[in-house]
Design a protein around this motif. Structure first.
Motif, mmCIF file in Angstrom:
data_model
loop_
_atom_site.group_PDB
_atom_site.id
_atom_site.type_symbol
_atom_site.label_atom_id
_atom_site.label_comp_id
_atom_site.label_asym_id
_atom_site.label_seq_id
_atom_site.Cartn_x
_atom_site.Cartn_y
_atom_site.Cartn_z
ATOM 1 N N ASP A 94 0.820 -1.199 0.000
ATOM 2 C CA ASP A 94 0.000 0.000 0.000
ATOM 3 C C ASP A 94 0.861 1.259 0.000
ATOM 4 O OD1 ASP A 94 -2.320 -1.475 -0.026
ATOM 5 O OD2 ASP A 94 -2.575 -1.432 2.159
ATOM 6 N N ALA A 95 1.951 1.231 0.730
ATOM 7 C CA ALA A 95 2.857 2.383 0.783
ATOM 8 C C ALA A 95 3.508 2.615 -0.577
ATOM 9 C CB ALA A 95 3.917 2.179 1.856
ATOM 10 N N ASP A 96 3.883 1.525 -1.258
ATOM 11 C CA ASP A 96 4.479 1.642 -2.583
ATOM 12 C C ASP A 96 3.480 2.218 -3.582
ATOM 13 O OD1 ASP A 96 6.876 0.608 -1.679
ATOM 14 O OD2 ASP A 96 6.403 -1.449 -2.331
ATOM 15 N N LEU A 97 2.246 1.720 -3.524
ATOM 16 C CA LEU A 97 1.214 2.236 -4.424
ATOM 17 C C LEU A 97 0.951 3.717 -4.180
ATOM 18 C CD1 LEU A 97 -1.404 -0.673 -4.512
ATOM 19 C CD2 LEU A 97 0.050 0.118 -6.371
ATOM 20 N N GLU A 98 0.927 4.099 -2.913
ATOM 21 C CA GLU A 98 0.690 5.502 -2.572
ATOM 22 C C GLU A 98 1.831 6.382 -3.088
ATOM 23 O OE1 GLU A 98 -1.365 8.698 -1.449
ATOM 24 O OE2 GLU A 98 -2.104 6.635 -1.395
ATOM 25 N N GLU A 99 3.042 5.899 -2.983
ATOM 26 C CA GLU A 99 4.198 6.653 -3.479
ATOM 27 C C GLU A 99 4.125 6.798 -5.002
ATOM 28 O OE1 GLU A 99 7.460 8.913 -3.593
ATOM 29 O OE2 GLU A 99 6.467 8.250 -1.749
ATOM 30 N N ILE A 100 3.737 5.746 -5.690
ATOM 31 C CA ILE A 100 3.594 5.794 -7.149
ATOM 32 C C ILE A 100 2.499 6.784 -7.535
ATOM 33 C CG2 ILE A 100 2.878 4.466 -9.172
ATOM 34 C CD1 ILE A 100 4.284 2.032 -7.858
ATOM 35 N N ARG A 101 1.386 6.757 -6.797
ATOM 36 C CA ARG A 101 0.289 7.692 -7.073
ATOM 37 C C ARG A 101 0.731 9.137 -6.888
ATOM 38 N NH1 ARG A 101 -3.772 4.029 -3.873
ATOM 39 N NH2 ARG A 101 -4.483 2.701 -5.555
ATOM 40 N N ARG A 102 1.463 9.409 -5.810
ATOM 41 C CA ARG A 102 1.941 10.771 -5.553
ATOM 42 C C ARG A 102 2.896 11.233 -6.656
ATOM 43 N NH1 ARG A 102 4.303 9.983 -0.381
ATOM 44 N NH2 ARG A 102 2.678 8.745 0.539
ATOM 45 N N ALA A 103 3.793 10.331 -7.076
ATOM 46 C CA ALA A 103 4.751 10.682 -8.131
ATOM 47 C C ALA A 103 4.024 10.957 -9.448
ATOM 48 C CB ALA A 103 5.770 9.550 -8.313
ATOM 49 N N ARG A 104 3.035 10.150 -9.762
ATOM 50 C CA ARG A 104 2.273 10.335 -11.004
ATOM 51 C C ARG A 104 1.461 11.633 -10.966
ATOM 52 N NH1 ARG A 104 1.996 10.366 -16.141
ATOM 53 N NH2 ARG A 104 0.013 9.776 -17.025
ATOM 54 N N LEU A 105 0.860 11.931 -9.810
ATOM 55 C CA LEU A 105 0.099 13.159 -9.659
ATOM 56 C C LEU A 105 1.000 14.374 -9.824
ATOM 57 C CD1 LEU A 105 -2.605 14.485 -9.017
ATOM 58 C CD2 LEU A 105 -2.049 14.291 -6.589
ATOM 59 N N GLN A 106 2.188 14.311 -9.247
ATOM 60 C CA GLN A 106 3.148 15.406 -9.392
ATOM 61 C C GLN A 106 3.546 15.573 -10.862
ATOM 62 O OE1 GLN A 106 4.062 17.554 -7.154
ATOM 63 N NE2 GLN A 106 5.492 18.624 -8.475
ATOM 64 N N GLN A 107 3.762 14.455 -11.553
ATOM 65 C CA GLN A 107 4.123 14.494 -12.963
ATOM 66 C C GLN A 107 3.012 15.139 -13.786
ATOM 67 O OE1 GLN A 107 4.589 10.638 -14.728
ATOM 68 N NE2 GLN A 107 5.707 11.412 -16.495
ATOM 69 N N LEU A 108 1.762 14.777 -13.524
ATOM 70 C CA LEU A 108 0.636 15.358 -14.248
ATOM 71 C C LEU A 108 0.513 16.856 -13.972
ATOM 72 C CD1 LEU A 108 -2.053 12.564 -13.791
ATOM 73 C CD2 LEU A 108 -0.903 13.222 -15.908
ATOM 74 N N ARG A 109 0.755 17.262 -12.747
ATOM 75 C CA ARG A 109 0.699 18.690 -12.417
ATOM 76 C C ARG A 109 1.763 19.472 -13.164
ATOM 77 N NH1 ARG A 109 -0.290 18.188 -5.937
ATOM 78 N NH2 ARG A 109 -2.537 17.810 -6.053
ATOM 79 N N GLN A 110 2.951 18.900 -13.271
ATOM 80 C CA GLN A 110 4.036 19.575 -13.986
ATOM 81 C C GLN A 110 3.731 19.695 -15.471
ATOM 82 O OE1 GLN A 110 7.534 17.361 -13.017
ATOM 83 N NE2 GLN A 110 7.786 18.354 -11.025
ATOM 84 N N GLN A 111 3.033 18.729 -16.028
ATOM 85 C CA GLN A 111 2.684 18.760 -17.442
ATOM 86 C C GLN A 111 1.489 19.648 -17.715
ATOM 87 O OE1 GLN A 111 2.096 14.665 -18.504
ATOM 88 N NE2 GLN A 111 4.285 14.223 -18.576
ATOM 89 N N GLY A 112 0.869 20.178 -16.684
ATOM 90 C CA GLY A 112 -0.264 21.074 -16.875
ATOM 91 C C GLY A 112 -1.599 20.391 -16.773
ATOM 92 N N GLY A 127 -2.970 19.277 -14.038
ATOM 93 C CA GLY A 127 -3.622 19.822 -12.867
ATOM 94 C C GLY A 127 -4.051 18.778 -11.862
ATOM 95 N N GLY A 128 -4.648 17.703 -12.258
ATOM 96 C CA GLY A 128 -5.124 16.698 -11.317
ATOM 97 C C GLY A 128 -6.351 17.195 -10.574
ATOM 98 N N GLY A 129 -6.697 16.576 -9.481
ATOM 99 C CA GLY A 129 -7.898 16.958 -8.766
ATOM 100 C C GLY A 129 -7.648 17.828 -7.562
ATOM 101 N N GLY A 130 -6.491 17.789 -6.951
ATOM 102 C CA GLY A 130 -6.316 18.445 -5.677
ATOM 103 C C GLY A 130 -5.561 19.729 -5.727
ATOM 104 N N GLY A 131 -6.199 20.866 -5.952
ATOM 105 C CA GLY A 131 -5.699 22.220 -5.826
ATOM 106 C C GLY A 131 -4.220 22.422 -6.009
ATOM 107 N N GLY A 132 -3.670 22.125 -7.153
ATOM 108 C CA GLY A 132 -2.250 22.321 -7.396
ATOM 109 C C GLY A 132 -1.916 23.792 -7.548
ATOM 110 N N THR A 133 -1.015 24.308 -6.730
ATOM 111 C CA THR A 133 -0.653 25.711 -6.814
ATOM 112 C C THR A 133 0.381 25.944 -7.895
ATOM 113 O OG1 THR A 133 1.037 25.379 -5.113
ATOM 114 C CG2 THR A 133 -1.137 26.128 -4.378
ATOM 115 N N GLY A 134 1.158 24.941 -8.252
ATOM 116 C CA GLY A 134 2.224 25.130 -9.226
ATOM 117 C C GLY A 134 1.729 25.231 -10.650
ATOM 118 N N ALA A 135 0.744 24.468 -11.035
ATOM 119 C CA ALA A 135 0.322 24.415 -12.430
ATOM 120 C C ALA A 135 -0.305 25.722 -12.880
ATOM 121 C CB ALA A 135 -0.660 23.262 -12.644
ATOM 122 N N GLY A 136 -1.145 26.327 -12.068
ATOM 123 C CA GLY A 136 -1.782 27.571 -12.459
ATOM 124 C C GLY A 136 -0.793 28.707 -12.573
#
Length: 141
Positions: free
Chosen positions: A3-21, A23-32
């Motif tokens: 579960d910890a590994d899956l959570e880490e993968i999810r966080r990394a993927r969410l960060q990657q999506l935010r960097q690509q623009g 945005g994801g679902g959770g209020g990313g301050t960097g993308a805007g």
């Protein structure tokens, strides 16, 4: 531990999506912030270009360039880039007239035609015909 590994993968993927623009679902301050910053940079560059062009073109030449942009934006952009380069290198001594702009348009059009005239030949390897195949075909007849 899985579960910890899956959570880490999810966080990394969410960060990657935010960097690509994405945005994801959770209020990313960097993308805007990045998007508006890039838009502001593009706007400043466009203002600089128009300012330079206003300084180096006569009103008639600027009007013609505007009409060219309506018909073929890529050609107008090529002409603008060339004019800005000439201005920055100090090769323009006076404002560009409509006649000079026509000459520059002709040069740009000629260059684009030369680029389009290039012919690329892709030869197939193996499985193609050669002289021996033709001789074999004629021998059978």
């Amino acid at each position: 531990m899985a579960d910890a590994d899956l959570e880490e993968i999810r966080r990394a993927r969410l960060q990657q999506l935010r960097q690509q623009g994405g945005g994801g679902g959770g209020g990313g301050t960097g993308a805007g912030g990045e998007g508006s910053e890039q838009e502001g940079q593009r706007q400043r560059e466009a203002e600089q270009r128009s300012s330079i062009l206003a300084q180096i073109l006569t009103p008639d030449a600027a009007d013609r360039l505007g009409r060219i942009r309506l018909v073929k934006e890529s050609r107008a952009t090529d002409v603008e880039n060339r004019l800005i380069m000439l201005a920055r290198t100090g090769q323009l001594r006076a404002k560009v007239t409509e006649e000079q702009l026509k000459e520059l348009l002709g040069a740009v059009a000629e260059q684009q035609e030369k680029e389009q005239e290039k012919i690329v030949v892709n030869r197939r390897k193996g499985g193609g015909w050669d002289d021996d195949d033709l001789d074999d075909l004629l021998a059978e007849v």
